[in-house]
Design an enzyme around this catalytic site. Structure first.
Site, PDB file in Angstrom:
ATOM      1  N   LYS A   1      35.409  19.166  19.737  1.00 63.50           N
ATOM      2  CA  LYS A   1      36.053  17.857  19.736  1.00 63.50           C
ATOM      3  C   LYS A   1      35.284  16.915  20.660  1.00 63.50           C
ATOM      4  O   LYS A   1      35.359  17.016  21.879  1.00 63.50           O
ATOM      5  CB  LYS A   1      37.507  17.940  20.192  1.00 63.50           C
TER       6      LYS A   1
ATOM      7  N   SER B   1      37.286  14.226  33.158  1.00 64.98           N
ATOM      8  CA  SER B   1      37.889  13.861  34.436  1.00 64.98           C
ATOM      9  C   SER B   1      38.774  14.980  34.974  1.00 64.98           C
ATOM     10  O   SER B   1      39.301  15.801  34.218  1.00 64.98           O
ATOM     11  CB  SER B   1      38.729  12.590  34.278  1.00 64.98           C
TER      12      SER B   1
ATOM     13  N   VAL C   1      42.470  14.794  33.546  1.00 63.97           N
ATOM     14  CA  VAL C   1      42.650  15.373  32.212  1.00 63.97           C
ATOM     15  C   VAL C   1      42.421  16.881  32.254  1.00 63.97           C
ATOM     16  O   VAL C   1      43.106  17.642  31.564  1.00 63.97           O
ATOM     17  CB  VAL C   1      41.718  14.699  31.190  1.00 63.97           C
ATOM     18  N   GLY C   2      41.495  17.315  33.087  1.00 62.99           N
ATOM     19  CA  GLY C   2      41.246  18.760  33.223  1.00 62.99           C
ATOM     20  C   GLY C   2      42.480  19.519  33.660  1.00 62.99           C
ATOM     21  O   GLY C   2      42.747  20.635  33.192  1.00 62.99           O
TER      22      GLY C   2
ATOM     23  N   GLU D   1      34.591  21.555  33.733  1.00 60.19           N
ATOM     24  CA  GLU D   1      33.528  20.872  34.478  1.00 60.19           C
ATOM     25  C   GLU D   1      34.042  19.453  34.680  1.00 60.19           C
ATOM     26  O   GLU D   1      34.089  18.662  33.752  1.00 60.19           O
ATOM     27  CB  GLU D   1      32.217  20.904  33.682  1.00 60.19           C
TER      28      GLU D   1
ATOM     29  N   CYS E   1      28.619  12.831  36.423  1.00 64.41           N
ATOM     30  CA  CYS E   1      29.570  13.470  37.333  1.00 64.41           C
ATOM     31  C   CYS E   1      28.911  13.944  38.623  1.00 64.41           C
ATOM     32  O   CYS E   1      29.547  13.995  39.668  1.00 64.41           O
ATOM     33  CB  CYS E   1      30.262  14.645  36.633  1.00 64.41           C
TER      34      CYS E   1
ATOM     35  N   GLU F   1      36.650   9.089  42.207  1.00 63.16           N
ATOM     36  CA  GLU F   1      35.496   9.003  41.319  1.00 63.16           C
ATOM     37  C   GLU F   1      35.532   7.693  40.530  1.00 63.16           C
ATOM     38  O   GLU F   1      36.464   7.433  39.785  1.00 63.16           O
ATOM     39  CB  GLU F   1      35.470  10.184  40.359  1.00 63.16           C
TER      40      GLU F   1
END
Length: 497
Positions: free
Chosen positions: A188, A242, A245-246, A264, A299, A400
């Site tokens: 995805k 991010s 969301v992780g 990651e 990142c 971030e």
């Protein structure tokens, strides 16, 4: 460098891009679509099928069937390696096409797409093709009367969720090792940057080198991503994106079937520069390049320069002219050095952080807002922005931003520099510049980061693991460590007396 394939892309983009399930192109069950937008001018590039939960169910069924019939994992290892090398060659043979799509979709310069992203996207398949017949189990010393050995086996159905900053490259980082170990996959891409992945799937489909169901593609938004993370028919999910969301991906995996998860995630990486460096200009040049290439949408970029107070003024005097000289513009123009941010929401987020930095009391040294090219094109262009005299507790130093915004922080002692460097929730990468070898090694061992670069920020190789600690993620990409993320270890006992 081959010229961009803009005429080809214009023709290719006219058709609606569909999902790829069970070896065939298909619209979404809902028939809904979404648009991919060119960040350089906000014009529509293409329409793509919008996958939902029902489409994810179909993709999982396809991948599960392919895994259970062993059409891929049961294939001769040499044949599997040949397939991976064939995918590498497909990418190389269409390098200009793919680089053109990447630049149109993401906004990075064509030169960055062509030279930075595309070669490694191909080479990673060659690297993991070489690993297919080199993963060994072990013989375990146990009590007399038994033989015990271990073996590595494919995990099963793996869902790979890819970000928008390196859409093709980071997808290939996941696809290559997962395929090498015999898994079946659902990929995805980000809804903002799906086009290169669609094109690669087309090339693989046309080549007929993979059995149906081994590779599946769902394009869509958060609904599809959440369905993947919560689906009990998936054995592993690998996510790059991010930290916020992780965490949701991990929650979804835990609440369904406790599927394996690798993450990651974000970073706020420090780059410590001591006053003993002799070639300050080289340090400034490399640090600047590591920070501001690819629009700062990386990142692992060094977003906090932690500079000894004795060289702070000189460092700044060398750094600022480099930022002020950056040319923003059409990413296909050879004179352009920085393209637009990848999408409008992110563009606004960066501008908000710049305003926050001003309010927090950081000293704006250069940049600080939109580039004039934004007014001309309608795109999402931001000037390279540098804040001086930043305090490490400011939000711009802790959160971030993921754009061309740099924080400069002074330090006096080695201990202070280490404390500042480690003083964020993240731990992806870190840099140390010092001509004192003992100091460089001493500091490197105390930095709480998954990767530490000494005297050259930003070193990457397929043979070296990539990934962070703390809230920068779980697990590793690349090297043999990535293979471990896509296998399960089985212990087998045999009684012989």
């Amino acid at each position: 460098m081959q010229p961009p394939k803009l005429d080809w892309a214009k023709s290719w983009l006219k058709s609606t891009k569909q999902l790829y399930i069970q070896g065939a192109w298909t619209p979404s069950v809902s028939q809904e679509t979404f648009d991919s937008i060119n960040p350089s001018n906000k014009e529509k590039l293409a329409a793509l099928s919008l996958a939902g939960k029902a489409d994810v169910d179909l993709a999982v069924k396809s991948a599960r069937t392919a895994f259970e019939n062993a059409s891929w994992r049961g294939m001769n290892r040499r044949e599997r390696a040949t397939v991976l090398r064939s995918i590498a060659q497909l990418i190389r043979s269409h390098q200009a096409e793919l680089a053109t799509l990447e630049t149109l979709d993401n906004g990075k310069t064509y030169q960055e797409s062509f030279y930075d992203d595309l070669p490694e996207s191909a080479d990673v398949f060659d690297y993991y093709a070489g690993w297919i017949d080199k993963i060994y189990g072990g013989s375990v010393p146990v009590e007399k009367g038994f033989i015990n050995f271990t073996q590595h086996e494919a995990l099963g159905v793996c869902a790979l969720i890819v970000p928008w900053n390196f859409p093709l490259l980071l997808a290939c980082w996941k696809i290559a090792p997962a395929l090498a170990m015999g898994n079946t996959l659902i990929v995805k891409p980000s809804p903002f940057t799906s086009l290169t992945m669609v094109r690669v799937f087309e090339l693989i489909h046309e080549s007929k080198i993979l059995p149906a169901g081994v590779l599946n593609l769902v394009t869509g938004d958060l609904e599809a991503g959440e369905a993947l993370s919560r689906h009990s028919g998936i054995d592993k999910i690998s996510f790059t994106g991010s930290t916020a969301v992780g965490k949701k991906v991990a929650e979804g995996a835990a609440s369904s079937n406790l599927k394996r998860v690798s993450l990651e995630l974000g970073g706020k990486s420090p780059n410590i520069i001591f006053d003993d460096v002799k070639d300050l200009e080289s340090v400034v040049a490399r640090s600047f390049q590591a920070m501001f290439s690819h629009k700062g949408e990386k990142c692992s970029e060094p977003t906090r320069f932690i500079i000894h107070e004795k060289i702070y003024s000189e460092f700044v005097s060398r750094l600022i002219p480099k930022a002020e000289a950056i040319v923003c513009g059409d990413p296909f123009d050879s004179k352009t050095q920085q393209g637009p941010q990848a999408h409008e929401g992110h563009y606004q987020k960066i501008l908000n952080y710049i305003e926050l930095g001003k309010k927090e009391g950081a000293k704006l040294l250069c940049g600080g807002g939109r580039d004039p090219y934004s007014e001309k094109s309608g795109g999402f262009f931001i000037r390279p922005t540098i804040f001086g005299d930043v305090k490490n507790n400011m939000r711009i130093a802790q959160e971030e931003i993921f754009g061309p915004v740099l924080c400069l922080i002074k330090f006096q002692t080695e201990e202070e520099a280490i404390a500042i460097a480690n003083g964020t929730p993240y731990g992806l990468a870190a840099g140390v510049y010092s001509d004192d070898a003992k100091r460089a090694h001493r500091v490197a061992t105390q930095l709480d980061a998954g990767m530490v670069f000494v005297n050259h920020y930003g070193c990457y190789d397929f043979a070296s693991p990539f990934g962070g600690v703390k809230q920068s993620g779980w697990g590793k990409e690349m090297a043999r460590h990535s293979l471990e993320e896509y296998t399960k270890l089985k212990s087998v006992w045999v009684r012989y007396s």
